[in-house]
Design a protein around this motif. Sequence first.
Motif, PDB file in Angstrom:
ATOM      1  N   VAL A 135      -0.964  17.571  -2.902  1.00 49.97           N
ATOM      2  CA  VAL A 135      -1.827  18.377  -2.333  1.00 49.97           C
ATOM      3  C   VAL A 135      -3.113  17.929  -3.071  1.00 49.97           C
ATOM      4  N   ASP A 136      -2.655  17.603  -4.446  1.00 47.20           N
ATOM      5  CA  ASP A 136      -3.602  18.225  -5.336  1.00 47.20           C
ATOM      6  C   ASP A 136      -4.607  16.853  -5.636  1.00 47.20           C
ATOM      7  N   GLY A 137      -4.758  15.935  -5.079  1.00 42.18           N
ATOM      8  CA  GLY A 137      -5.247  14.980  -4.603  1.00 42.18           C
ATOM      9  C   GLY A 137      -4.552  12.976  -5.201  1.00 42.18           C
ATOM     10  N   GLU A 138      -3.899  13.543  -6.137  1.00 40.64           N
ATOM     11  CA  GLU A 138      -2.862  12.409  -6.867  1.00 40.64           C
ATOM     12  C   GLU A 138      -2.388  11.931  -6.142  1.00 40.64           C
ATOM     13  N   VAL A 139      -2.557  10.478  -6.504  1.00 40.53           N
ATOM     14  CA  VAL A 139      -2.371   9.461  -5.350  1.00 40.53           C
ATOM     15  C   VAL A 139      -0.843   8.625  -6.344  1.00 40.53           C
ATOM     16  N   TYR A 140       0.098   8.264  -6.113  1.00 38.40           N
ATOM     17  CA  TYR A 140       1.536   7.898  -6.771  1.00 38.40           C
ATOM     18  C   TYR A 140       1.284   6.602  -6.179  1.00 38.40           C
ATOM     19  N   LYS A 141       0.835   5.645  -6.143  1.00 37.98           N
ATOM     20  CA  LYS A 141       0.870   4.076  -5.735  1.00 37.98           C
ATOM     21  C   LYS A 141       2.302   4.105  -5.842  1.00 37.98           C
ATOM     22  N   VAL A 142       3.348   3.860  -5.600  1.00 41.93           N
ATOM     23  CA  VAL A 142       4.648   3.139  -5.739  1.00 41.93           C
ATOM     24  C   VAL A 142       5.076   1.325  -4.821  1.00 41.93           C
ATOM     25  N   LYS A 143       5.773   0.784  -5.629  1.00 46.85           N
ATOM     26  CA  LYS A 143       5.640  -0.794  -5.093  1.00 46.85           C
ATOM     27  C   LYS A 143       7.290  -1.091  -5.374  1.00 46.85           C
ATOM     28  N   LYS A 144       7.964  -1.766  -4.422  1.00 45.95           N
ATOM     29  CA  LYS A 144       9.630  -2.013  -4.605  1.00 45.95           C
ATOM     30  C   LYS A 144       9.701  -3.765  -4.977  1.00 45.95           C
ATOM     31  N   GLY A 201       6.436   2.224 -10.294  1.00 44.63           N
ATOM     32  CA  GLY A 201       4.886   3.990  -9.991  1.00 44.63           C
ATOM     33  C   GLY A 201       4.398   4.018 -10.793  1.00 44.63           C
ATOM     34  N   PRO A 202       3.224   4.967 -10.900  1.00 47.31           N
ATOM     35  CA  PRO A 202       1.862   4.954 -12.025  1.00 47.31           C
ATOM     36  C   PRO A 202       2.402   4.472 -13.221  1.00 47.31           C
ATOM     37  N   ASN A 203       3.686   5.753 -13.382  1.00 52.47           N
ATOM     38  CA  ASN A 203       4.149   5.328 -14.906  1.00 52.47           C
ATOM     39  C   ASN A 203       5.435   4.883 -15.574  1.00 52.47           C
ATOM     40  N   GLY A 204       6.053   3.858 -14.886  1.00 47.68           N
ATOM     41  CA  GLY A 204       7.008   2.508 -14.719  1.00 47.68           C
ATOM     42  C   GLY A 204       7.833   2.950 -14.173  1.00 47.68           C
ATOM     43  N   GLU A 211       6.540  16.139 -12.996  1.00 50.25           N
ATOM     44  CA  GLU A 211       6.925  16.551 -12.009  1.00 50.25           C
ATOM     45  C   GLU A 211       6.613  16.322 -10.746  1.00 50.25           C
ATOM     46  N   LYS A 212       5.590  15.355 -10.814  1.00 51.23           N
ATOM     47  CA  LYS A 212       5.235  14.661  -9.449  1.00 51.23           C
ATOM     48  C   LYS A 212       6.508  13.299  -9.992  1.00 51.23           C
ATOM     49  N   ASP A 213       6.442  12.916 -11.238  1.00 52.67           N
ATOM     50  CA  ASP A 213       7.367  11.469 -11.102  1.00 52.67           C
ATOM     51  C   ASP A 213       8.969  12.330 -11.180  1.00 52.67           C
ATOM     52  N   PHE A 214       9.886  13.273 -11.046  1.00 49.59           N
ATOM     53  CA  PHE A 214      11.024  13.936 -10.563  1.00 49.59           C
ATOM     54  C   PHE A 214      10.588  13.770  -9.550  1.00 49.59           C
ATOM     55  N   LEU A 215       9.764  14.920  -8.606  1.00 50.02           N
ATOM     56  CA  LEU A 215       9.723  15.015  -7.191  1.00 50.02           C
ATOM     57  C   LEU A 215       9.917  13.180  -6.297  1.00 50.02           C
ATOM     58  N   THR A 216       8.886  12.137  -6.369  1.00 49.86           N
ATOM     59  CA  THR A 216       9.599  10.815  -5.752  1.00 49.86           C
ATOM     60  C   THR A 216      10.408  10.111  -6.435  1.00 49.86           C
ATOM     61  N   SER A 258       0.878  -1.242  -0.225  1.00 50.58           N
ATOM     62  CA  SER A 258       0.066   0.096   0.112  1.00 50.58           C
ATOM     63  C   SER A 258       0.783   0.826  -0.492  1.00 50.58           C
ATOM     64  N   ALA A 259       1.650   1.096  -0.516  1.00 52.05           N
ATOM     65  CA  ALA A 259       3.063   2.161  -0.208  1.00 52.05           C
ATOM     66  C   ALA A 259       2.545   3.453  -1.441  1.00 52.05           C
ATOM     67  N   ARG A 260       2.777   4.451  -0.483  1.00 50.09           N
ATOM     68  CA  ARG A 260       1.889   5.974  -1.870  1.00 50.09           C
ATOM     69  C   ARG A 260       2.878   7.263  -1.055  1.00 50.09           C
ATOM     70  N   PHE A 261       2.440   7.900  -2.592  1.00 53.71           N
ATOM     71  CA  PHE A 261       2.427   9.184  -1.805  1.00 53.71           C
ATOM     72  C   PHE A 261       1.370  10.130  -2.978  1.00 53.71           C
ATOM     73  N   GLU A 262       0.285  10.774  -1.874  1.00 60.37           N
ATOM     74  CA  GLU A 262      -0.350  11.760  -2.525  1.00 60.37           C
ATOM     75  C   GLU A 262       0.104  12.712  -1.671  1.00 60.37           C
TER      76      GLU A 262
END
Length: 184
Positions: A105-114, A125-128, A146-151, A99-103
């Motif tokens: 501020v605009d409500g978008e959730v980036y689920k990440v898997k290790k 992440g959601p885009n690869g 930008e969100k990919d880069f910040l993550t 259930s790891a994810r970055f939420e």
Amino acid sequence: MKYTLLLLTLVFVIPGIAKAQSSAEWTAPMHQVNFKADSGEEAKMEIDRGYRYADLDFEGRTFHLFFNHDDNQIKKARIVEPKTNLQIARGRGSYFWGSARFEFVDGEVYKVKKKRDANGYEIIGPNGTLFKVENHAISPVKPLNEKDFLTQAFFVFERIKVTQSNPSDVMIYYSSYYPIGPNE
């Protein structure tokens, strides 16, 4: 005579003290990591010598990356804009439960898997692929937005924090007291 000597001492000392206190600028020494795009754009991350936080300069904006209470868990991950103290992203969940994810501020959730392997791991992440460690070294991965880069930058900071140790001239003291606030 006593009062004259005291007056002269004050006249010469007070301006020197005032100038010394107003012109002093304190900066902490930082480690620097540079990100460079194929187009020549550059982002700069400065990491605290105690590996507690990082400041990321990206496209004229500054972001502050850290773990809340300096605890290396994704649910303690924070990305904050220091000028406004706006929390841009917050980590949630855990890798164990999937259930790891970055939420953001605009409500978008980036689920990440290790995804682990013998000599490293990959954060998906959601885009690869967002971040990749091969043969115990960070491999370059191209972010899409930008969100990919910040993550991705947060995972670079986490990898540096985990693999490095504090220098002997930096001492960090922790308290066992954690205040419970309304946002905890």
